[in-house]
Design a protein around this motif. Structure first.
Motif, PDB file in Angstrom:
ATOM      1  N   ALA A 246       0.818  -1.432  -0.081  1.00 44.35           N
ATOM      2  CA  ALA A 246       0.135  -0.027   0.029  1.00 44.35           C
ATOM      3  C   ALA A 246       0.871   1.101  -0.027  1.00 44.35           C
ATOM      4  O   ALA A 246       1.254   1.793   0.977  1.00 44.35           O
TER       5      ALA A 246
ATOM      6  N   PRO B 206      -4.314   1.787   4.409  1.00 45.15           N
ATOM      7  CA  PRO B 206      -4.494   0.356   3.768  1.00 45.15           C
ATOM      8  C   PRO B 206      -6.169  -0.154   3.723  1.00 45.15           C
ATOM      9  O   PRO B 206      -6.707   0.135   4.761  1.00 45.15           O
TER      10      PRO B 206
ATOM     11  N   HIS C 179      -5.293  -4.670   0.319  1.00 44.28           N
ATOM     12  CA  HIS C 179      -3.879  -4.929   0.927  1.00 44.28           C
ATOM     13  C   HIS C 179      -3.828  -6.006   2.147  1.00 44.28           C
ATOM     14  O   HIS C 179      -3.060  -6.958   1.814  1.00 44.28           O
TER      15      HIS C 179
ATOM     16  N   ARG D  69       2.116   0.435   9.274  1.00 45.74           N
ATOM     17  CA  ARG D  69       1.904   1.157   8.019  1.00 45.74           C
ATOM     18  C   ARG D  69       3.083   1.341   7.256  1.00 45.74           C
ATOM     19  O   ARG D  69       3.304   1.037   6.049  1.00 45.74           O
TER      20      ARG D  69
ATOM     21  N   THR E  35       4.504  -0.393   2.762  1.00 43.60           N
ATOM     22  CA  THR E  35       4.643   0.663   1.539  1.00 43.60           C
ATOM     23  C   THR E  35       5.072  -0.129   0.103  1.00 43.60           C
ATOM     24  O   THR E  35       4.774   0.427  -0.909  1.00 43.60           O
TER      25      THR E  35
ATOM     26  N   ASN F 294       0.790   8.008   5.050  1.00 42.91           N
ATOM     27  CA  ASN F 294      -0.014   7.610   3.967  1.00 42.91           C
ATOM     28  C   ASN F 294       0.074   8.154   2.905  1.00 42.91           C
ATOM     29  O   ASN F 294      -0.622   8.117   1.769  1.00 42.91           O
TER      30      ASN F 294
END
Length: 357
Positions: A24, A29, A33, A67, A71, A272
């Motif tokens: 992601a 996400p 994902h 997170r 990526t 993000n």
């Protein structure tokens, strides 16, 4: 062999687990994902390798660091990139249901720092730590006060930031989150004046009523962070614990005092976004004339101090000087929504998923 608190388990179980279906690169996400699937896990004693144990997951900590690992970009990583189609991991609590290590017995409750987010799994026993149930510490506290959030907060305030002067002005962003709630309380115990920013009026009230913050503000209602910090810190900022980065960090740099410290444990406002869209910091020049020190850190670099941390935090908890706040969601299927809530203002305190009892 028996297990699960004396209840006989089958030798083969169906276990639901969360796996990474696609990287992601930006935005929160989704189910594109992270996906949930069922797999078959053998609990047959002879199929378990020596010095391994089979665990039933009871609780899993839901943490923002995941997170940055999914990526798909190597430049974002401070932990190894998880491979696609493999189960993802977190900091969990499990019950031993089969053991091939004499130090762990069936029915023991353990901390599993690299726990697959799965209902049942088999792991090496070297990283497991047994929980002493006679200490009467609620299990969620082992994932908050005594877990990664508490350790992060303790390192930021006690070790790296270490405001040594009573009355020091301390600012904490994401102050009602898993790290912020403990960091503020620890700073107050050191005699500091503590202000926090958070994402709702309800959370601002929580900071003051439950965590002992001197004051706080809702960053959604502040159109000018510079003006907000001037209001709450007329005498400047001595220590800033940064959990969000971006515009808030840039504004803080306009209000730091000589010799101030900025401790960075995360940058949630940037997680993000793709690198080209991340917000730059324009006020770094202020660090030069004021001799400001800015330092990022990872808990893994300080594991030799975990014992000291745990001893001090347990003492504070017994003296009721540290108060946790948990948002507990039930069922392994709730993990994705729980993870997404970290990037909104919807949760209060440390987010935990209870998988089993």
């Amino acid at each position: 062999m028996g297990g699960d608190g004396g209840v006989a388990l089958p030798t083969v179980v169906e276990s639901r687990e969360w796996y990474l279906a696609a990287y992601a690169p930006e935005n929160v996400p989704t189910s594109d994902h992270l996906k949930l699937r069922s797999v078959t896990v053998s609990l047959e004693y002879d199929s378990i390798a020596d010095q391994h144990v089979a665990l039933q997951l009871l609780m899993i900590s839901v943490d923002p660091y995941l997170r940055s690992t999914i990526t798909g970009r190597d430049g974002d990583l401070y932990l190894p990139r998880p491979p696609l189609n493999k189960v993802i991991t977190g900091f969990g609590i499990g019950r031993v249901v089969r053991s091939k290590n004499k130090n762990f017995s069936e029915g023991d409750i353990v901390i599993s720092p690299f726990s697959p987010i799965a209902e049942y799994f088999i792991v090496p026993s070297e990283f497991l730590r047994k929980i002493d149930l006679t200490a009467n510490i609620p299990l969620p506290n082992h994932l908050s006060c005594l877990g990664v959030p508490g350790f992060t907060a303790w390192l930021a305030i006690e070790v790296i930031g270490n405001p040594s002067t009573p009355g020091s002005n301390v600012f904490i962003s994401a102050a009602a989150g898993g790290v912020g709630m403990f960091a503020g309380q620890l700073a107050k115990l050191k005699g500091c004046r503590v202000i926090g920013s958070t994402g709702s009026d309800e959370k601002v009230q929580l900071l003051k009523d439950e965590f002992g913050y001197d004051d706080g503000f809702n960053y959604h209602k502040e159109s000018d962070f510079d003006a907000a910090l001037a209001k709450y810190f007329p005498n400047g900022i001595d220590l800033y614990l940064d959990n969000v980065g971006g515009k808030m960090l840039d504004a803080v740099l306009n209000h730091v005092n000589t010799g101030a410290r900025i401790v960075i444990s995360g940058m949630m406002s940037q997680y993000n976004k793709i690198p080209a869209e991340r917000e730059g910091v324009k006020n770094l020049l202020n660090m030069v004339g004021k001799g400001v020190k800015m330092e990022g850190f990872l808990c893994g670099s300080y594991l030799n101090q975990f014992g000291e941390f745990a001893q001090q935090m347990e003492k504070y908890m017994k003296e009721e000087k540290i108060k946790p706040k948990h948002k507990i969601n039930h069922g392994i299927e709730s993990f994705l929504d729980s993870f997404g809530s970290l990037f909104s203002s919807s949760n209060l305190g440390k987010v935990i998923v209870q998988v089993a009892t």
